[in-house]
Design an enzyme around this catalytic site. Structure first.
Site, PDB file in Angstrom:
ATOM      1  N   ILE A  64      -2.101 -20.586  12.149  1.00 23.15           N
ATOM      2  CA  ILE A  64      -3.166 -21.477  12.607  1.00 23.15           C
ATOM      3  C   ILE A  64      -3.650 -22.212  11.361  1.00 23.15           C
ATOM      4  O   ILE A  64      -3.869 -21.609  10.317  1.00 23.15           O
ATOM      5  CB  ILE A  64      -4.305 -20.681  13.279  1.00 23.15           C
ATOM      6  CG1 ILE A  64      -5.410 -21.611  13.791  1.00 23.15           C
ATOM      7  CG2 ILE A  64      -4.886 -19.630  12.359  1.00 23.15           C
ATOM      8  CD1 ILE A  64      -6.500 -20.886  14.595  1.00 23.15           C
ATOM      9  N   SER A  65      -3.794 -23.531  11.458  1.00 19.94           N
ATOM     10  CA  SER A  65      -4.140 -24.327  10.288  1.00 19.94           C
ATOM     11  C   SER A  65      -5.542 -24.026   9.780  1.00 19.94           C
ATOM     12  O   SER A  65      -6.423 -23.584  10.522  1.00 19.94           O
ATOM     13  CB  SER A  65      -4.045 -25.823  10.615  1.00 19.94           C
ATOM     14  OG  SER A  65      -2.716 -26.211  10.859  1.00 19.94           O
ATOM     15  N   GLN A  66      -5.742 -24.278   8.500  1.00 20.72           N
ATOM     16  CA  GLN A  66      -7.046 -24.208   7.855  1.00 20.72           C
ATOM     17  C   GLN A  66      -8.042 -25.068   8.659  1.00 20.72           C
ATOM     18  O   GLN A  66      -7.711 -26.175   9.088  1.00 20.72           O
ATOM     19  CB  GLN A  66      -6.885 -24.750   6.440  1.00 20.72           C
ATOM     20  CG  GLN A  66      -8.118 -24.899   5.619  1.00 20.72           C
ATOM     21  CD  GLN A  66      -7.818 -25.622   4.302  1.00 20.72           C
ATOM     22  OE1 GLN A  66      -6.731 -26.170   4.120  1.00 20.72           O
ATOM     23  NE2 GLN A  66      -8.776 -25.621   3.396  1.00 20.72           N
TER      24      GLN A  66
END
Length: 218
Positions: A64-66
């Site tokens: 999951i992206s930053q």
């Protein structure tokens, strides 16, 4: 403090420190980041890290992206509310939920079946009934639902897929990382100016997993 209020407090801090503090100014994006419970889109073992300033593993070799990157890409789409958006690389569904908090409808494509299934269930459970998730090749887009006012791609491509450019509405934005899988990529915003003309901007360096598919990496 109960768990729910603890997460809400962490989320509020994350928005002020990581999002507003780094220059994201769109009220719609800021409000979406305040509303979407990121802890619901990570594995149970990672929930305590949900508002950390970085990506987190979600299984199947994906992340999951930053939070800041999700906000940056949403901000770059320049959404005003009411749009139809294409989201490539559903992952756990977090970015789709952020986009769905602004846009009227979000169509999201994930190439890994187990992630697509899990994301669809999480989005439904959290009430995001304006998101449709399907498993498929994101590099080809979703032609039957085009044109899109915005297209957001959460994986790095060797070049901008022509199919995605052609599915943009006039005035719409495509936000996509472009470059080598072995180094940082440049985050590009492609704006469709006319049927044949596109304008490209470089929004800075990012690092994403490779965009796999017919018009991506093989």
């Amino acid at each position: 403090m109960n768990e729910q209020s603890d997460f809400a407090s962490r989320r509020a801090w994350m928005v002020e420190d990581q999002i507003v503090g780094r220059g994201i100014s769109s009220p719609l994006v800021i409000e979406a980041m305040r509303r979407v419970p990121r802890e619901k889109f990570v594995t149970r073992s990672m929930m305590d890290c949900a508002y950390d300033d970085g990506p987190l593993p979600i299984g199947a070799g994906q992340t999951i992206s930053q939070p800041y990157i999700v906000a940056l890409m949403a901000d770059a789409l320049d959404l005003k509310g009411g749009e139809v958006v294409l989201d490539i690389g559903t992952g756990s569904g977090y970015a789709a939920a952020v986009l769905a908090s602004i846009a009227a409808r979000v169509f999201s494509i994930e190439r890994i079946p187990e992630l697509a299934d899990a994301a669809a269930k999480t989005l439904a459970a959290e009430g995001y009934d304006n998101v449709v998730v399907r498993c498929g090749d994101g590099t080809l887009g979703w032609p039957e639902q085009a044109p899109f006012d915005g297209i957001c791609v959460a994986a790095g491509a060797p070049v901008v897929p022509e199919s995605l450019k052609q599915q943009l509405s006039i005035g719409g934005h495509l936000v996509i990382p472009v470059g080598s899988v072995h180094t940082v990529q440049s985050l590009r915003r492609i704006t469709r100016v006319s049927d044949t003309e596109f304008h490209s901007e470089n929004l800075g360096d990012v690092r994403f997993v490779p965009l796999l598919g017919e018009q991506g990496w093989s």
